[in-house]
Write an enzyme that holds these catalytic residues in place. Structure first.
Site, mmCIF file in Angstrom:
data_model
loop_
_atom_site.group_PDB
_atom_site.id
_atom_site.type_symbol
_atom_site.label_atom_id
_atom_site.label_comp_id
_atom_site.label_asym_id
_atom_site.label_seq_id
_atom_site.Cartn_x
_atom_site.Cartn_y
_atom_site.Cartn_z
ATOM 1 C CE LYS A 25 -4.389 3.249 6.707
ATOM 2 N NZ LYS A 25 -4.436 3.337 5.234
ATOM 3 C CB SER A 34 -5.204 6.944 4.541
ATOM 4 O OG SER A 34 -5.179 5.574 4.140
ATOM 5 C CB SER A 92 -3.517 4.751 1.470
ATOM 6 O OG SER A 92 -4.560 5.674 1.279
#
Length: 606
Positions: free
Chosen positions: A81, A155, A179
């Site tokens: 990420k 997210s 997330s």
């Protein structure tokens, strides 16, 4: 050598475990697997999944340099990420104006690389990890590969989609408010949210620094736990890191108690399919032998409201306040609207919320005194991208109904696929337990996931057979790591067997050690711990013995050897042989052999 796994019927090398096994067997090479990931990324052709990709040739060269097949993630491609630092790739947090080039890898990435993983790129996210929807990014919206009209979840949108679509078998997300769990459900994959402080956050762009954790996405629970094991461990670079050893994977308990909310307390926002799927999941737990115990969910709901209605929004504001002041238009409008509220909170607000949170923690602790874990829907419903864009804050908030309270209460979590609904949307459940029970959740969650018989990810891949849980020391036994003359078949192994010790498994240390050939009779090695990740991984054996036998065994150990705590590659710890530093002066460094057996075998050839 061609890969045995294509996008056809034979998917034997899709999971982390299968990829590592194929590399060790020589049926695939790490370079071939990495090349396959890049080819799949090109063919999938969704530019919103990755914000940046590593140069393919560079990744292939790194894969080709791997020489130790005992590494736990030997040649496994991993996506990261883009709020987690990877040296050589910019960290953007999905905000171009915030972008910087990190000078070094994050600690988590450093440990993945040391375990043999190959980082191939940085994935898209809701900007500054603020959101559960995956649509708040200037780099586009990754398409949900399970059902294209649904949001990908956030997210950690790109990380979840990359695993679900089969581009990589493993990825890193983060999880502050859900997330690492909501995207797992929406993509029909596993999402492991570890205990706070178990994985170092050094090199992570914070969202709420006191609540953040790096999370794992994978196709199976075993794969997620393998990744957690190599990343877990204290880190002086992160003041929020905790020294909390990861337990061994346990078998499914004979008497499992799972908490479910009292009748009428669950919220599904009118989604009857989700409500039905949760009920069926509870029945599945019962069929597996679990006893379902009702608990009061209201204190958990109240805790969840503290996250965005309380002072923790100020932590998000702290991260971007300079950018808000200098270039407010560089921030996504929804992210800006949410975080700017953090500037209005007072110190009194903060202490008031902390007092209430502490009271709620005491109340919720009573729930876990009555059960091993609780089981909740990962999210109460699903939403289309169009619906979320039209109503971005309310629908996002709904997706966090069962996730927002988790880190405030210091819980660990495991999000699992539970069903595919008739409308083609995935449904998932999450197991939650007090911090430190990560391996326990994995032990029960893997059995549930296997029992569903669900295909994994978006490619309708069959689940692999559930691997047997390795033998473990009993509750009244001590695990001992041996590296030299006490190994099976070696000169001093009888010292173990005469004390009724039993062999558990072969294992390997973390890459924190050097091995030396000592001048002793019979010949023995000495293993010395050095700086983390700066040494070699050394093969050893784990044996179990009673405390009385362990005492006799330790009492007979001659200098310069002694017993210390050995850190294993999978994050576990065991008592084992170490050498006094003074004894290695003039001793031959045999670390490159990777273990005593290999050195003895080479010596016998000479």
């Amino acid at each position: 050598m061609p890969s045995r796994s294509t996008d056809g019927a034979n998917h034997v090398t899709e999971t982390v475990a299968a990829i590592v096994a194929a590399h060790r067997a020589g049926t695939m090479t790490p370079a071939q697997t990495v090349a396959r990931s890049y080819q799949r990324i090109r063919e999938h052709n969704d530019p919103a999944i990755f914000i940046s990709l590593r140069d393919e040739n560079e990744a292939l060269v790194e894969a080709g340099r791997l020489t130790d097949p005992t590494l736990p993630l030997y040649g496994v491609p991993v996506a990261v990420k883009d709020n987690i630092d990877v040296k050589g790739l910019p960290t953007t947090a999905a905000c171009p104006a915030f972008s910087y080039m990190p000078a070094q890898d994050s600690t988590a990435v450093t440990r993945l690389r040391a375990a043999g993983a190959i980082i191939i790129g940085k994935t898209n996210l809701d900007q500054f990890a603020t959101g559960l929807v995956g649509v708040r990014s200037p780099y586009g919206i990754p398409k949900n590969p399970v059902r294209g009209d649904l949001v990908p979840g956030g997210s950690s949108s790109g990380s979840a989609v990359a695993v679900s679509a089969g581009l990589v078998p493993l990825s890193l997300g983060t999880d502050t408010a859900g997330s690492g769990r909501v995207p797992a459900m929406l993509n029909n994959i596993v999402g492991l949210k570890p205990s706070l402080g178990l994985i170092s956050n050094a090199g992570l762009v914070p969202a709420c620094r006191t609540l953040d954790c790096i999370s794992v996405f994978s196709l199976t629970v075993d794969d997620a736990l393998a990744a957690l094991a190599v990343m877990a461990g204290p880190d002086e670079a992160d003041p929020f890191s905790r020294n909390r050893p990861l337990a061994s994977l346990a078998t499914f308990p004979a008497k499992l108690k799972l908490g479910i909310p009292k009748s009428g307390q669950l919220i599904f926002f009118g989604d009857r399919e989700a409500e039905k799927a949760y009920g069926e999941a509870c029945k599945r737990w019962q069929s597996l032998g679990a006893d379902l115990v009702e608990f009061d969910l209201e204190p958990f709901y109240e805790t969840a409201r503290l996250l965005y209605e309380g002072p923790w929004v100020a932590e998000r504001y702290l991260v971007i306040r300079d950018l808000l002041a200098s270039s407010p238009d560089a921030i996504h409008p929804v992210t800006r609207e949410i975080t700017i509220g953090g500037a209005r909170l007072t110190a009194a607000d903060t202490f008031s919320a902390l007092y209430r949170l502490q009271a709620l923690r005491r109340v919720t602790e009573r729930t876990f005194a009555q059960c091993d874990a609780i089981v909740l829907p990962t999210a109460p419903t699903v939403y289309s991208t169009a619906d979320v864009l039209a109503n971005p804050i309310e629908l996002n908030s709904r997706l966090g109904t069962y996730t927002n309270f988790v880190n405030l209460l210091d819980l660990c979590g495991l999000a699992l696929p539970a069903a595919m609904r008739p409308d083609g949307a995935p449904f998932g459940i999450t197991l939650l337990a007090p911090a430190g029970r990560d391996a326990e959740l994995a032990g029960i969650g893997r059995v549930f996931h296997a029992d569903t018989g669900l295909a994994i990810g978006a490619k309708a891949l069959p689940q692999p057979p559930l691997a047997a849980v390795p033998a473990q020391a009993g509750a009244d036994e001590i695990t001992v790591a041996v590296v030299g003359a006490h190994l099976s078949g070696m000169a001093l192994n009888h010292e173990l067997t005469t004390l009724a010790a039993r062999l558990l498994e072969e294992a390997v240390t973390a890459p924190d050690y050097r091995l030396y050939a000592l001048d002793t009779t019979p010949p023995k090695p000495g293993m010395l711990r050095i700086e983390p990740d700066a040494g070699h991984a050394i093969k050893l054996e784990l044996w179990a013995m009673s405390p009385a036998a362990f005492g006799k065994f330790v009492a007979a150990i001659p200098p310069p050897l002694s017993i210390g705590t050995i850190r294993l590659a999978d994050g576990r710890q065991a008592k084992g042989f170490i050498v006094e530093p003074a004894a290695i002066n003039g001793a031959k460094d045999i670390s490159d052999y990777g273990g005593w057996r290999a050195f003895i075998a080479e010596k016998a050839k000479a």
